[in-house]
Structures are given as C-alpha cells and as structure tokens.
Motif scaffolding. Structure first.
Motif, PDB file in Angstrom:
ATOM      1  N   ILE A 188     -28.928   1.015   9.891  1.00 37.87           N
ATOM      2  CA  ILE A 188     -29.859   2.116   9.246  1.00 37.87           C
ATOM      3  C   ILE A 188     -30.660   2.379   8.957  1.00 37.87           C
ATOM      4  CG2 ILE A 188     -28.245   5.020   8.149  1.00 37.87           C
ATOM      5  CD1 ILE A 188     -25.924   4.278   9.958  1.00 37.87           C
ATOM      6  N   CYS A 189     -29.854   1.777   7.368  1.00 38.71           N
ATOM      7  CA  CYS A 189     -31.487   0.520   6.291  1.00 38.71           C
ATOM      8  C   CYS A 189     -32.674   0.502   7.012  1.00 38.71           C
ATOM      9  CB  CYS A 189     -30.470  -0.441   5.608  1.00 38.71           C
ATOM     10  SG  CYS A 189     -31.746  -1.040   4.932  1.00 38.71           S
ATOM     11  N   SER A 190     -32.459   0.482   7.440  1.00 36.44           N
ATOM     12  CA  SER A 190     -33.840  -0.525   8.911  1.00 36.44           C
ATOM     13  C   SER A 190     -34.320   0.689   9.348  1.00 36.44           C
ATOM     14  CB  SER A 190     -33.634  -0.915   9.690  1.00 36.44           C
ATOM     15  OG  SER A 190     -34.665  -1.648  10.120  1.00 36.44           O
ATOM     16  N   ILE A 191     -33.726   2.061   9.744  1.00 36.60           N
ATOM     17  CA  ILE A 191     -34.469   3.428  10.140  1.00 36.60           C
ATOM     18  C   ILE A 191     -35.320   4.398   9.143  1.00 36.60           C
ATOM     19  CG2 ILE A 191     -34.287   5.559  10.869  1.00 36.60           C
ATOM     20  CD1 ILE A 191     -31.716   3.888  12.878  1.00 36.60           C
ATOM     21  N   PHE A 192     -33.906   4.400   7.993  1.00 44.93           N
ATOM     22  CA  PHE A 192     -34.456   5.121   6.368  1.00 44.93           C
ATOM     23  C   PHE A 192     -36.135   3.881   6.230  1.00 44.93           C
ATOM     24  CE2 PHE A 192     -30.660   6.601   6.702  1.00 44.93           C
ATOM     25  CZ  PHE A 192     -30.322   7.578   5.860  1.00 44.93           C
ATOM     26  N   PHE A 193     -35.730   2.405   5.916  1.00 44.74           N
ATOM     27  CA  PHE A 193     -36.825   1.991   5.467  1.00 44.74           C
ATOM     28  C   PHE A 193     -38.403   1.532   5.961  1.00 44.74           C
ATOM     29  CE2 PHE A 193     -39.279  -2.009   3.518  1.00 44.74           C
ATOM     30  CZ  PHE A 193     -39.214  -1.204   1.876  1.00 44.74           C
ATOM     31  N   PHE A 194     -38.761   1.611   7.486  1.00 47.38           N
ATOM     32  CA  PHE A 194     -39.461   1.526   8.209  1.00 47.38           C
ATOM     33  C   PHE A 194     -39.962   3.393   8.286  1.00 47.38           C
ATOM     34  CE2 PHE A 194     -37.988  -2.534  10.465  1.00 47.38           C
ATOM     35  CZ  PHE A 194     -37.952  -3.284   9.802  1.00 47.38           C
ATOM     36  N   SER A 195     -38.708   4.087   8.189  1.00 45.69           N
ATOM     37  CA  SER A 195     -39.793   5.169   8.523  1.00 45.69           C
ATOM     38  C   SER A 195     -40.349   5.661   7.061  1.00 45.69           C
ATOM     39  CB  SER A 195     -38.625   6.434   8.132  1.00 45.69           C
ATOM     40  OG  SER A 195     -37.759   6.387   9.678  1.00 45.69           O
ATOM     41  N   SER A 196     -40.309   5.429   5.948  1.00 45.06           N
ATOM     42  CA  SER A 196     -40.416   5.137   4.475  1.00 45.06           C
ATOM     43  C   SER A 196     -42.401   4.628   4.678  1.00 45.06           C
ATOM     44  CB  SER A 196     -39.313   4.918   3.115  1.00 45.06           C
ATOM     45  OG  SER A 196     -39.562   3.361   3.283  1.00 45.06           O
ATOM     46  N   LEU A 197     -41.909   3.835   5.002  1.00 42.74           N
ATOM     47  CA  LEU A 197     -43.477   2.761   5.507  1.00 42.74           C
ATOM     48  C   LEU A 197     -44.412   3.133   5.912  1.00 42.74           C
ATOM     49  CD1 LEU A 197     -41.794  -0.609   5.822  1.00 42.74           C
ATOM     50  CD2 LEU A 197     -42.571   0.164   4.033  1.00 42.74           C
ATOM     51  N   LYS A 198     -44.138   4.369   6.511  1.00 44.75           N
ATOM     52  CA  LYS A 198     -44.943   4.892   7.806  1.00 44.75           C
ATOM     53  C   LYS A 198     -46.060   6.261   6.877  1.00 44.75           C
ATOM     54  CE  LYS A 198     -45.190   7.502  12.470  1.00 44.75           C
ATOM     55  NZ  LYS A 198     -45.991   6.355  12.878  1.00 44.75           N
ATOM     56  N   TYR A 199     -44.723   6.811   5.994  1.00 42.10           N
ATOM     57  CA  TYR A 199     -45.925   7.742   4.396  1.00 42.10           C
ATOM     58  C   TYR A 199     -46.208   7.357   3.421  1.00 42.10           C
ATOM     59  CZ  TYR A 199     -43.535  10.295   8.707  1.00 42.10           C
ATOM     60  OH  TYR A 199     -42.595  10.575   9.831  1.00 42.10           O
ATOM     61  N   MET A 200     -45.810   5.938   2.960  1.00 42.57           N
ATOM     62  CA  MET A 200     -45.756   5.410   1.703  1.00 42.57           C
ATOM     63  C   MET A 200     -46.090   3.972   1.709  1.00 42.57           C
ATOM     64  SD  MET A 200     -41.923   5.877   0.055  1.00 42.57           S
ATOM     65  CE  MET A 200     -42.226   5.933  -1.658  1.00 42.57           C
ATOM     66  N   PRO A 201     -47.077   3.535   0.750  1.00 38.53           N
ATOM     67  CA  PRO A 201     -47.274   2.465   0.475  1.00 38.53           C
ATOM     68  C   PRO A 201     -46.151   0.883   0.043  1.00 38.53           C
ATOM     69  CG  PRO A 201     -48.611   3.275  -1.544  1.00 38.53           C
ATOM     70  CD  PRO A 201     -47.956   4.390  -0.397  1.00 38.53           C
ATOM     71  N   LEU A 202     -46.318  -0.618   0.514  1.00 38.42           N
ATOM     72  CA  LEU A 202     -45.622  -0.834   0.639  1.00 38.42           C
ATOM     73  C   LEU A 202     -44.774  -1.143  -0.857  1.00 38.42           C
ATOM     74  CD1 LEU A 202     -43.516  -3.289   2.146  1.00 38.42           C
ATOM     75  CD2 LEU A 202     -45.138  -4.473   2.044  1.00 38.42           C
ATOM     76  N   ALA A 203     -45.343  -1.770  -1.524  1.00 36.49           N
ATOM     77  CA  ALA A 203     -44.728  -1.165  -2.637  1.00 36.49           C
ATOM     78  C   ALA A 203     -44.542  -0.606  -3.333  1.00 36.49           C
ATOM     79  CB  ALA A 203     -46.203  -2.145  -3.703  1.00 36.49           C
ATOM     80  N   ASP A 204     -44.252   0.627  -3.539  1.00 32.95           N
ATOM     81  CA  ASP A 204     -44.053   2.265  -3.798  1.00 32.95           C
ATOM     82  C   ASP A 204     -42.585   1.974  -3.381  1.00 32.95           C
ATOM     83  OD1 ASP A 204     -46.492   2.296  -5.162  1.00 32.95           O
ATOM     84  OD2 ASP A 204     -46.747   4.393  -3.964  1.00 32.95           O
ATOM     85  N   ALA A 205     -42.449   1.861  -2.167  1.00 41.46           N
ATOM     86  CA  ALA A 205     -41.139   1.965  -0.856  1.00 41.46           C
ATOM     87  C   ALA A 205     -39.792   1.327  -1.459  1.00 41.46           C
ATOM     88  CB  ALA A 205     -41.550   1.459   0.084  1.00 41.46           C
ATOM     89  N   ILE A 206     -40.655  -0.193  -1.424  1.00 39.72           N
ATOM     90  CA  ILE A 206     -39.547  -1.198  -2.164  1.00 39.72           C
ATOM     91  C   ILE A 206     -39.405  -0.831  -3.960  1.00 39.72           C
ATOM     92  CG2 ILE A 206     -39.691  -3.891  -2.534  1.00 39.72           C
ATOM     93  CD1 ILE A 206     -40.777  -4.762  -0.039  1.00 39.72           C
ATOM     94  N   ALA A 207     -40.540  -0.632  -4.512  1.00 40.78           N
ATOM     95  CA  ALA A 207     -40.172  -0.250  -6.454  1.00 40.78           C
ATOM     96  C   ALA A 207     -38.983   1.353  -6.001  1.00 40.78           C
ATOM     97  CB  ALA A 207     -41.037   0.299  -6.576  1.00 40.78           C
ATOM     98  N   ILE A 208     -39.119   1.460  -4.817  1.00 39.77           N
ATOM     99  CA  ILE A 208     -37.974   2.527  -4.774  1.00 39.77           C
ATOM    100  C   ILE A 208     -36.368   2.365  -4.040  1.00 39.77           C
ATOM    101  CG2 ILE A 208     -37.074   4.746  -4.220  1.00 39.77           C
ATOM    102  CD1 ILE A 208     -39.854   5.590  -4.079  1.00 39.77           C
ATOM    103  N   PHE A 209     -36.938   1.026  -3.683  1.00 36.86           N
ATOM    104  CA  PHE A 209     -35.792   0.467  -2.876  1.00 36.86           C
ATOM    105  C   PHE A 209     -35.112  -0.080  -4.035  1.00 36.86           C
ATOM    106  CE2 PHE A 209     -33.764  -2.859  -0.489  1.00 36.86           C
ATOM    107  CZ  PHE A 209     -33.066  -2.456   0.377  1.00 36.86           C
ATOM    108  N   PHE A 210     -35.405  -0.577  -4.975  1.00 34.71           N
ATOM    109  CA  PHE A 210     -35.034  -1.344  -6.330  1.00 34.71           C
ATOM    110  C   PHE A 210     -33.537  -0.604  -6.767  1.00 34.71           C
ATOM    111  CE2 PHE A 210     -38.425  -4.545  -7.071  1.00 34.71           C
ATOM    112  CZ  PHE A 210     -38.509  -5.266  -6.336  1.00 34.71           C
ATOM    113  N   VAL A 211     -33.640   0.276  -6.303  1.00 33.75           N
ATOM    114  CA  VAL A 211     -31.813   0.960  -7.229  1.00 33.75           C
ATOM    115  C   VAL A 211     -30.848   0.661  -6.625  1.00 33.75           C
ATOM    116  CG1 VAL A 211     -33.263   3.205  -7.896  1.00 33.75           C
ATOM    117  CG2 VAL A 211     -31.635   2.542  -5.437  1.00 33.75           C
ATOM    118  N   GLN A 212     -31.168  -0.305  -5.818  1.00 30.82           N
ATOM    119  CA  GLN A 212     -30.255  -1.352  -4.769  1.00 30.82           C
ATOM    120  C   GLN A 212     -29.256  -1.731  -5.476  1.00 30.82           C
ATOM    121  OE1 GLN A 212     -28.904  -4.113  -3.478  1.00 30.82           O
ATOM    122  NE2 GLN A 212     -31.289  -4.761  -3.632  1.00 30.82           N
ATOM    123  N   PRO A 213     -29.848  -2.794  -6.310  1.00 34.24           N
ATOM    124  CA  PRO A 213     -28.782  -3.310  -7.559  1.00 34.24           C
ATOM    125  C   PRO A 213     -27.501  -2.582  -8.725  1.00 34.24           C
ATOM    126  CG  PRO A 213     -30.643  -4.073  -7.507  1.00 34.24           C
ATOM    127  CD  PRO A 213     -31.380  -3.490  -6.540  1.00 34.24           C
TER     128      PRO A 213
END
Length: 323
Positions: free
Chosen positions: A91-116
């Motif tokens: 499910i994580c993969s679906i959300f993240f790969f979908s985000s990459l379709k619409y936004m830059p990789l670095a921006d998506a990972i920057a938001i993903f950093f709330v994970q810790p």
C-alpha cells in the motif's frame, strides 16, 4: 546512538551494524524510486508496484535455489503477520509511486521524511519504547517541517503532496511490524513473504480496475525494453529492504528512525540526473526542520544508551555481599 558503546561490547557491534545496514538501505531506495517514476509515465503506478513485488519474489526464489534452500521451507515461514507486513509495504508503494507521477522525486521523499516521526510515535504506542517530552517536541517540529513542504492551501504541490504522507504512515507501520517480527524468520523467508503479500494485495486491484475501466490502476502491457527495469526494481527492493530487516534485527526502531534522512542525498542526485529536479527553498527549509527533529531524537537515544551502559557497568563492578 549505539556507536558510543565500547567496541568490545557485542551490543555495540550489533548497534553499529544496524546503523550501517539502515544507511545502506536508505541510499539504495531512491534508485528504485527513480526507476518507478520513469515507468509511471507509461503504465499505472499500481502496475509498477505489482511488477516490483513480483520481481522481488522471483529474485528471492532464484537466490534460494542458488543457496540450496528448498522453496517449501521458505513457504512454511510465511505467517499471517508477515503477509500483513508485506501488505503495508504494498500500500505504501502504491501511494509513493503515485506521488512520483505528479511531483519531483526529491519533493516526494522530503514529505516522506515525516515517517521517522510517525515511527517514533508508533514505537511508543505499539512497541512500548520510552519516548520523553523532549522527543515528542522533536516530533512536533518535524511535523511543522512537513507542513512547510506541503504548504496547505497553496498550488505549489497540491493534493498529490498527501500521497507521500500516506506512504510514510504505511511505511512506519511496516517498520513497526519488522521490529516485532525480528528474529522470527530467515531473511529470505521475510523477503519472500513481502513479495507474495505485495502480489496478493495488488493483483486483485489491477484486475478489478481493468474490468471497470479505471485507467489509474488498469493493466497495460509493458514494452519489451521496460521489462529489465522491473527486474532492476526487484533486485533493489530485495537489497534495500533486506538491509532494513537486518538493521531492525540489531538496533531499536527509535535509534534507526533518524537515519532515514540519509535518503535525501541519493534522492536529490537521482532526481537531478534523471529528471532535472531541484528542490526549492521551502523544501530545504522543511527538510532542515524534519531532519533537525530526527537528529535530536538520535541525540536523546545516544544519551539514554550512555546512561544505561553506565548503570549496567556499575552493577557489574559493584561488590557482591553474601548473607
């Protein structure tokens, strides 16, 4: 961090190895994400995710045969909890790969950093790891950093910015389950369970979407040149998540959580080289706050580890009385 433990202590070596495994995993992951972003321009993110887990399972089976492991012994290691853990990652993969379709990789990972930050909260709630007021403050600061990156109400990133946030939540649950399952299955068994869970979770979604004509998740036959890229994702997924499993076998979740920030280094490089993406100043400001909160959490863990070591050494060296 546990690297402060004396070198002769086995716990020190295990903690250091856990940290090195986590850094390796975070450095590898963006290469898979970059590949997924490229493929998402041709086929749906759900199908990209399905191909990733299918190839990951195939990689496990090939390695098992080479190592002389029987397939039946690996299948016996698959438990219900293992499948739930793999479904969280799918499910994580679906959300993240979908985000990459619409936004830059670095921006998506920057938001993903709330994970810790989410992982720290879940570590306290589910794993019962002690989290003090100061670390809760660090979590709060990290969340502020995420809001700066997302910028609610602005048109900078828009609704797609919620996708990596959802992915981060799913991944935090995946890591918690990884910690709870630590030592209960072999590395190959865990990896096979993850691949199987991903295939079982995503295949029905692709089939139903194809029948209903829902293009966002419907099946599209991949072009022949794209097939090696799916295999590449499977190999990277096996390597990076294998490192995560090994890391959580050796160190607590609250120690490993801040190390996820090393991912921004390779993510920015991959995004720039492959897609020409460069994060803006708001993204860097948000990353600074999120990373600052994470580094403080790591500092608190380091202090707690030192105090625990000192207490244990005091008990070991104190004279024993005989009554």
């Amino acid at each position: 961090m546990t690297t402060t433990i004396s070198q002769g202590n086995p716990a020190s070596n295990a903690g250091l190895h856990g940290i090195l495994f986590m850094v390796s995993a975070m450095s590898l992951a963006p290469f898979m994400d970059g590949t997924a972003k490229y493929l998402s321009a041709f086929i749906s993110p759900v199908e990209v995710s399905l191909g990733r887990f299918l190839c990951q399972a195939l990689v496990v089976l090939v390695i098992a045969v080479v190592m002389g492991r029987s397939i039946s012994s690996l299948i016996k290691e698959i438990t219900r909890m293992q499948l739930v853990r793999g479904a969280c990652l799918a499910i994580c993969s679906i959300f993240f790969f979908s985000s990459l379709k619409y936004m830059p990789l670095a921006d998506a990972i920057a938001i993903f950093f709330v994970q810790p930050m989410i992982l720290t909260m879940l570590s306290a709630i589910i794993l019962k790891e002690k989290v003090g007021v100061r670390r809760w403050s660090a979590v709060f600061i990290g969340m502020i950093g995420a809001l700066i990156i997302i910028r609610p109400g602005s048109s900078a990133l828009g609704l797609p910015s919620l996708l990596p946030l959802a992915a981060a939540t799913c991944f935090a649950f995946y890591l918690v389950l990884t910690r709870k399952l630590s030592g209960k299955a072999s590395l190959l068994g865990i990896q096979l369970a993850t691949g199987v869970a991903g295939v079982l979770t995503l295949t029905p979604l692709v089939i139903i979407s194809s029948l209903l004509g829902f293009e966002a998740a419907a099946w599209t036959t991949p072009a022949l040149p794209h097939l090696p890229l799916f295999l590449l994702m499977g190999v990277i997924s096996f390597a990076s998540h294998g490192c995560i499993v090994l890391a959580f076998d050796r160190a607590p979740a609250s120690v490993l959580a801040p190390l996820s920030y090393t991912e921004i280094i390779s993510a920015t490089a991959v995004g720039y080289v492959l897609f020409g993406d460069v994060p803006d100043m708001f993204v860097w400001l948000g990353v600074a706050l999120i990373a600052g909160g994470g580094v403080y959490i790591a500092h608190r863990e380091r202090t707690a580890t030192r105090r625990q070591m000192a207490s244990e050494q005091l008990v070991e060296t104190s004279p024993k009385r005989h009554y």
